[in-house]
Scaffold this motif. Structure first.
Motif, PDB file in Angstrom:
ATOM      1  N   ASP A   1      -4.065  11.017   0.472  1.00 40.68           N
ATOM      2  CA  ASP A   1      -3.870  10.803   1.914  1.00 40.68           C
ATOM      3  C   ASP A   1      -2.834  11.782   2.470  1.00 40.68           C
ATOM      4  O   ASP A   1      -3.017  12.345   3.560  1.00 40.68           O
ATOM      5  N   TRP A   2      -1.755  11.993   1.729  1.00 41.10           N
ATOM      6  CA  TRP A   2      -0.746  12.975   2.164  1.00 41.10           C
ATOM      7  C   TRP A   2      -1.352  14.376   2.205  1.00 41.10           C
ATOM      8  O   TRP A   2      -1.056  15.159   3.109  1.00 41.10           O
ATOM      9  N   THR A   3      -2.204  14.662   1.229  1.00 41.98           N
ATOM     10  CA  THR A   3      -2.831  15.986   1.160  1.00 41.98           C
ATOM     11  C   THR A   3      -3.751  16.218   2.350  1.00 41.98           C
ATOM     12  O   THR A   3      -3.735  17.287   2.973  1.00 41.98           O
ATOM     13  N   SER A   4      -4.560  15.216   2.676  1.00 39.05           N
ATOM     14  CA  SER A   4      -5.526  15.376   3.765  1.00 39.05           C
ATOM     15  C   SER A   4      -4.845  15.584   5.119  1.00 39.05           C
ATOM     16  O   SER A   4      -5.441  16.150   6.037  1.00 39.05           O
ATOM     17  N   GLU A   5      -3.599  15.158   5.226  1.00 43.82           N
ATOM     18  CA  GLU A   5      -2.843  15.368   6.466  1.00 43.82           C
ATOM     19  C   GLU A   5      -2.291  16.792   6.561  1.00 43.82           C
ATOM     20  O   GLU A   5      -1.866  17.221   7.639  1.00 43.82           O
TER      21      GLU A   5
ATOM     22  N   PHE B   1     -13.007  12.256   2.356  1.00 45.90           N
ATOM     23  CA  PHE B   1     -12.364  12.692   3.598  1.00 45.90           C
ATOM     24  C   PHE B   1     -12.973  13.992   4.115  1.00 45.90           C
ATOM     25  O   PHE B   1     -13.250  14.130   5.314  1.00 45.90           O
TER      26      PHE B   1
ATOM     27  N   ASN C   1       0.801  -1.218   0.000  1.00 46.38           N
ATOM     28  CA  ASN C   1       0.000   0.000   0.000  1.00 46.38           C
ATOM     29  C   ASN C   1       0.839   1.274   0.000  1.00 46.38           C
ATOM     30  O   ASN C   1       0.288   2.376   0.003  1.00 46.38           O
TER      31      ASN C   1
ATOM     32  N   LYS D   1      -4.584   7.901  -4.700  1.00 48.46           N
ATOM     33  CA  LYS D   1      -5.102   7.795  -3.324  1.00 48.46           C
ATOM     34  C   LYS D   1      -4.007   8.089  -2.308  1.00 48.46           C
ATOM     35  O   LYS D   1      -4.246   8.740  -1.287  1.00 48.46           O
ATOM     36  N   ILE D   2      -2.811   7.600  -2.574  1.00 53.96           N
ATOM     37  CA  ILE D   2      -1.690   7.848  -1.667  1.00 53.96           C
ATOM     38  C   ILE D   2      -1.420   9.344  -1.554  1.00 53.96           C
ATOM     39  O   ILE D   2      -1.261   9.892  -0.453  1.00 53.96           O
TER      40      ILE D   2
ATOM     41  N   THR E   1     -11.048  10.536  -3.268  1.00 57.19           N
ATOM     42  CA  THR E   1     -10.545  10.268  -1.917  1.00 57.19           C
ATOM     43  C   THR E   1     -10.677  11.511  -1.040  1.00 57.19           C
ATOM     44  O   THR E   1     -11.101  11.430   0.120  1.00 57.19           O
ATOM     45  N   LEU E   2     -10.331  12.672  -1.590  1.00 54.21           N
ATOM     46  CA  LEU E   2     -10.464  13.925  -0.839  1.00 54.21           C
ATOM     47  C   LEU E   2     -11.936  14.257  -0.589  1.00 54.21           C
ATOM     48  O   LEU E   2     -12.289  14.774   0.473  1.00 54.21           O
TER      49      LEU E   2
END
Length: 217
Positions: free
Chosen positions: A91-95, A135, A21, A87-88, A131-132
């Motif tokens: 995920d980095w963006t949402s953090e 979230f 992943n 998606k990866i 994905t965003l």
């Protein structure tokens, strides 16, 4: 299971075997040049956008420099048939991205021409956007904007050609009074986003913000 043994997932930077992943190992992750921009404050990409069109807020996740890891990450997504990389990156963006009290009404991804979509097999922005959307609990649209002309990839054009408005876009449905977050992979000249932004602004009393995976500095 057998394929994982025969063809294990490897870090795209150092080639070390990593979890299926992941995209890079923990050590190489530290080499990714994140921008650390604040979405709500003036930053490099917002200043660039303001020269081209009225913009509310703007955010770029990574710096897209020659031969750096960020460039390799985006190229894995766009040219190596690795759609899940979207998606990866999301995920980095949402953090790192906090809309606070400036949450947009809808996420709109830059479209590919149908011919380009058929060639690539997927739009590299779709999974990222979806994905965003999940979230942040913001609706998305992949078809609000239509690309009317086919052209070769921006990465294959010289700088002068990128400055020209070769691709024109159109709005496919009425939209007014909305705060639109335009999503693209890389901000280079800003020509593509500017062309779309003006179409959205002309369509009604809309506001524009921008989110990109990386900015070419």
């Amino acid at each position: 299971m057998i394929l994982d043994i025969l063809f294990p997932n490897r870090c795209i930077h150092c080639n070390q075997i990593i979890d299926g992943n992941l995209l890079v190992c923990n050590l190489c992750f530290e080499h990714i040049k994140f921008t650390h921009f604040s979405y709500l404050e003036n930053n490099y990409i917002k200043e660039k956008c303001k020269l081209l069109f009225p913009v509310e807020n703007a955010f770029a996740l990574m710096q897209f420099e020659k031969e750096n890891l960020s460039r390799k990450i985006v190229h894995e997504l766009k040219y190596k048939s690795r759609e899940k990389v979207g998606k990866i990156i999301a995920d980095w963006t949402s953090e790192r991205l906090d809309f606070k009290n400036e949450k947009p009404d809808v996420l709109v991804s830059v479209p590919l021409h149908p011919k380009k979509l058929k060639e690539r097999g997927y739009n590299q922005l779709h999974l990222f956007t979806e994905t965003l959307s999940e979230f942040y609990n913001i609706p998305f649209s992949h078809d609000l904007i239509k690309r009317n002309h086919y052209s070769k990839a921006q990465a294959l054009k010289d700088k002068q050609h990128r400055l020209e408005t070769e691709n024109t876009f159109s709005i496919t449905q009425p939209i007014s009074g909305k705060h639109i977050l335009l999503i693209d992979d890389v901000f280079t000249t800003g020509n593509t986003l500017s062309t779309i932004a003006w179409e959205v602004l002309k369509a009604g009393n809309n506001k524009i913000s921008v989110l990109v995976m990386a900015i070419d500095v």
